[in-house]
Write a protein that holds these residues in place. Structure first.
Motif, PDB file in Angstrom:
ATOM      1  N   SER A 222       0.850  -1.201   0.000  1.00  0.00           N
ATOM      2  CA  SER A 222       0.000   0.000   0.000  1.00  0.00           C
ATOM      3  C   SER A 222       0.885   1.250   0.000  1.00  0.00           C
ATOM      4  CB  SER A 222      -0.885  -0.003   1.246  1.00  0.00           C
ATOM      5  OG  SER A 222      -0.068   0.050   2.399  1.00  0.00           O
TER       6      SER A 222
ATOM      7  N   THR B 181       0.319   4.881 -15.276  1.00  0.00           N
ATOM      8  CA  THR B 181      -1.060   5.382 -15.233  1.00  0.00           C
ATOM      9  C   THR B 181      -1.508   5.928 -16.589  1.00  0.00           C
ATOM     10  OG1 THR B 181      -0.685   6.058 -12.942  1.00  0.00           O
ATOM     11  CG2 THR B 181      -2.636   6.965 -14.008  1.00  0.00           C
TER      12      THR B 181
ATOM     13  N   ASP C 171      -4.466   5.407  -0.527  1.00  0.00           N
ATOM     14  CA  ASP C 171      -4.866   3.999  -0.653  1.00  0.00           C
ATOM     15  C   ASP C 171      -6.377   3.798  -0.787  1.00  0.00           C
ATOM     16  OD1 ASP C 171      -2.359   2.720  -0.599  1.00  0.00           O
ATOM     17  OD2 ASP C 171      -2.221   3.055   1.567  1.00  0.00           O
ATOM     18  N   ARG C 172      -7.152   4.887  -0.772  1.00  0.00           N
ATOM     19  CA  ARG C 172      -8.609   4.733  -0.841  1.00  0.00           C
ATOM     20  C   ARG C 172      -9.167   5.494  -2.046  1.00  0.00           C
ATOM     21  NH1 ARG C 172      -6.867   4.588   4.180  1.00  0.00           N
ATOM     22  NH2 ARG C 172      -7.834   3.227   5.720  1.00  0.00           N
ATOM     23  N   PRO C 173      -8.666   5.156  -3.260  1.00  0.00           N
ATOM     24  CA  PRO C 173      -9.071   5.955  -4.426  1.00  0.00           C
ATOM     25  C   PRO C 173     -10.559   5.852  -4.740  1.00  0.00           C
ATOM     26  CG  PRO C 173      -7.841   4.008  -5.120  1.00  0.00           C
ATOM     27  CD  PRO C 173      -7.785   4.044  -3.621  1.00  0.00           C
ATOM     28  N   GLN C 174     -11.196   4.774  -4.290  1.00  0.00           N
ATOM     29  CA  GLN C 174     -12.618   4.609  -4.602  1.00  0.00           C
ATOM     30  C   GLN C 174     -13.509   5.440  -3.693  1.00  0.00           C
ATOM     31  OE1 GLN C 174     -10.522   2.511  -3.317  1.00  0.00           O
ATOM     32  NE2 GLN C 174     -11.445   1.592  -1.506  1.00  0.00           N
ATOM     33  N   GLU C 175     -12.949   6.014  -2.610  1.00  0.00           N
ATOM     34  CA  GLU C 175     -13.773   6.793  -1.670  1.00  0.00           C
ATOM     35  C   GLU C 175     -13.689   8.286  -2.003  1.00  0.00           C
ATOM     36  OE1 GLU C 175     -12.617   5.902   2.377  1.00  0.00           O
ATOM     37  OE2 GLU C 175     -12.509   3.770   1.919  1.00  0.00           O
ATOM     38  N   THR C 176     -14.839   8.875  -2.328  1.00  0.00           N
ATOM     39  CA  THR C 176     -14.873  10.299  -2.695  1.00  0.00           C
ATOM     40  C   THR C 176     -14.335  11.162  -1.553  1.00  0.00           C
ATOM     41  OG1 THR C 176     -16.939   9.687  -3.707  1.00  0.00           O
ATOM     42  CG2 THR C 176     -16.413  12.007  -3.758  1.00  0.00           C
TER      43      THR C 176
ATOM     44  N   GLY D 224     -10.523  11.101  -1.349  1.00  0.00           N
ATOM     45  CA  GLY D 224      -9.879  11.851  -2.431  1.00  0.00           C
ATOM     46  C   GLY D 224      -9.923  13.348  -2.157  1.00  0.00           C
TER      47      GLY D 224
END
Ligand code: FAD
Length: 582
Positions: A97, A131, A366-371, A374
């Motif tokens: 991570s 990326t 580490d939490r790119p899916q959480e708005t 971000g």
């Protein structure tokens, strides 16, 4: 392991706080990786710390020569797989991570930040290509960097364009297309390029910002006209690219990291391949810049941390004077003098606070899916970079002071730590630029969402901490400070943008102190949990507790004063004319 480095137990504690949901099995692996990083940092990075400061990179007819010990240390780093630490397994990575990867970087930065700068830039460069690049570009340019065979740079700044990247003049002229994508010829000068040349990696992959001329031959204005190119030192066919080393910069610190003025395209034009679409260069480069900004904060904290450890040791060994009222008997260790304890406490509060803040930001990566994560990351990145750079430099200053005259000599490492850390408020965007980003962009322009996420998290922490009698008084102080920040932001939202930004740096300082105070409370709650589970000692918790108390008693009260100045929108600086300085 050298006792001046960051104790692995500190990093293990921080990681368990930030990655509470992990399975027990994972921790065995992560602990082993942290122990390995401590041992390589101690055995391969630390021993040439002073030598790489004394023996600066030199320009030779074949290029830049750097201390061979740097190359040897980085080969060891590569053999242990650390270049690959944060990459997915399909790219040959270890799949760690971001927060673990930054914890590893902290340890290497504490040992030798100039040597650690090469892999930091290389990993960020490879991640950008992974990326935004094509499959062929990833294969050709990212994989050898992930393996640690090639190193990478970021080429943004030019002699006439540092903070203001919209004014860059490097131009890229289309030449055709091949298997690596759209090929261009680049011409222009890039200033301050860290790792711009060296003789320890087989190749160097430069990521270069440049502008593609418009139909009339002029360069498009501003940052929207900037594109990003992969420009290798050695081309895939083995030929040297048209990149000349026009000079080496002789720096105050970070001397082991070569720093070059590179001239692209002095003869036929340097060959480069466009990444993605034209005009997207700044947006793409922001990924690398944000990664590097957290790394700068981590590095600043690591340098502060090491200075603290060294001065703590010195304070116990050095005897001088007697306690107030005593005129006879043996001199006491200077640790006994309250003034020295003040300085040790301030260092501990700044550096452990900064490390906590930077690793907290890494945990958001580490939490790119959480708005929410971000948005909070975007808000806190300028703070992690700048607050850490400013206050951990102060920590290094105090480490020198504890050493008295000896600290001012090159016989001790503390003066070098200070010189190294001085860079961190300058590169990757100066303090003034980060302050304008925080207030102008992240708070005033981007709307209230990120700020509201921060408010929710601070208030959740206050709610939990208020059940803890040991934190009595501090929860109220944090609530008051946060309210003052909210009130100030509301005032600034109601005035003209330029007026609001006049005192942005003071706002960042106040906001940073409040954020660090919040995360200090989080650290105390985590430390108490860790103690109850037998993971840390009572001594460890008492140390954290003391530093947190220092921060709340002696630092947080400053927030109110700073915010009063910001809210009053004084024009004492903005209104000054040049005559008044003469
Ligand atoms: C050792 C070192 C390593 C570096 N490594 C790299 C690298 O690898 N790649 C790379 O591309 N660059 C690199 N840089 C460049 C670095 O990012 C720049 O130095 C930095 O962005 C500042 O630009 P400048 O030096 O031109 O200063 P300037 O932009 O001229 O700034 C001078 C002063 O004016 C202030 N200022 C400027 N504009 C504003 C504004 N709009 N509002 C308020 N204040 C303002 C700044 O805060 C600063 O205090 C490096 C620099 C150094 C010193």
């Amino acid at each position: 392991m050298d006792s001046s480095l960051i104790p692995p137990d500190e990093l293990k504690f921080l990681l368990r706080w930030l990655e509470a949901g992990r399975a027990d099995d994972d921790w065995d692996t992560i602990d082993a990786i942290l122990d390995l990083s401590a041992s390589i940092a101690s055995d391969a990075f630390l021993p040439h710390y002073k030598e790489s400061d004394r023996t600066e990179p030199t320009l030779t007819p074949t290029g830049v020569h750097i201390l061979p010990a740097i190359g040897a240390a980085l080969r060891e780093y590569a053999n242990a797989g650390f270049f690959a630490a944060g990459f997915d397994e399909q790219l040959g990575g270890l799949g760690l991570s971001a927060v673990v990867t930054y914890a590893i970087l902290a340890q290497f930065s504490a040992a030798n930040i100039a040597t650690a700068a090469y892999p930091m830039l290389t990993a960020a460069n490879a991640r950008l290509i992974a990326t935004f690049g094509s499959a062929a570009q990833i294969e050709q340019f990212a994989l050898p960097q992930i393996a640690g065979h090639w190193f990478g740079t970021m080429c943004l700044s030019e002699p006439q364009a540092g903070s203001s990247l919209g004014d860059i003049l490097t131009r890229a002229t289309a030449e055709g297309k091949d298997t690596l994508g759209e090929r261009f010829r680049l011409t222009g000068n890039k200033m301050w390029i860290s790792g711009g040349d060296q003789d320890v990696s087989d190749n160097i992959i430069h990521l270069v910002l440049a502008k593609i001329p418009q139909a009339d031959g002029s360069l498009p204005p501003g940052t929207k006209g900037i594109s990003l190119f992969i420009v290798p030192k050695v081309l895939p066919d083995g030929q040297r690219n048209d990149i000349a080393i026009a000079g080496l910069n002789h720096k105050m610190g970070y001397r082991g990291t070569s720093n070059c003025l590179l001239n692209f395209g002095e003869t036929i034009g340097a060959t480069g391949w466009l990444i993605g679409e034209p005009g997207k260069g700044i947006a793409q480069m922001f990924q690398m810049m944000n990664e590097a900004r957290i790394a700068v904060g981590v590095g600043a904290a690591a340098l502060g941390f090491r200075g603290h450890r060294i001065s703590l040791c010195y304070a116990q060994e050095r005897s001088q004077g007697r306690l107030a009222g005593g005129h006879t008997g043996l001199p006491v260790a200077i640790f006994e003098h309250p003034d020295i304890k003040w300085m040790l406490l301030a260092q501990k509060a700044y550096t452990e606070g900064a490390l906590g803040l930077c690793l907290y930001c890494a945990s958001l990566v580490d939490r790119p899916q959480e708005t929410d994560a971000g948005a909070l990351l975007s808000l806190l990145t300028p703070v992690a970079k700048t607050w850490s750079a400013e206050y951990c430099l102060k920590a290094n200053d105090l480490a020198i002071q504890i050493h008295g005259g000896y600290g001012y000599t090159r016989d001790f490492d503390v003066e070098q730590l200070y010189r190294d850390n001085r860079l961190n408020a300058i590169h990757e965007g100066t303090t003034g630029i980060q302050a304008a980003d925080l207030l102008g962009r992240k708070i005033l322009r981007d709307g209230p969402f990120a700020f509201d996420v921060a408010t929710t998290r601070v208030m959740a922490c206050v709610a939990e901490a208020s059940k803890n009698s040991r934190l009595a008084g501090r929860t109220e102080a944090l609530t008051d400070a946060w309210r003052s920040v909210v009130d100030t932001v509301n005032v600034l939202r109601s005035v003209e943008r330029q007026t609001a930004l006049d005192n942005a740096t003071m706002f960042l300082r106040a906001f940073g102190h409040t954020i660090v105070a919040w995360l200090w409370i989080e650290q105390i709650l985590a430390a108490e949990r860790a103690e109850s589970e037998g993971r840390v000692s009572a001594r460890f918790v008492h140390g954290k507790e003391r530093a947190c108390r220092y921060f709340f008693d002696c630092e947080l009260p400053k927030v109110r004063v700073w915010l009063a100045v910001v809210s009053a929108m004084t024009d004492v600086a903005s209104g000054a004319s040049i005559d008044e300085f003469c």
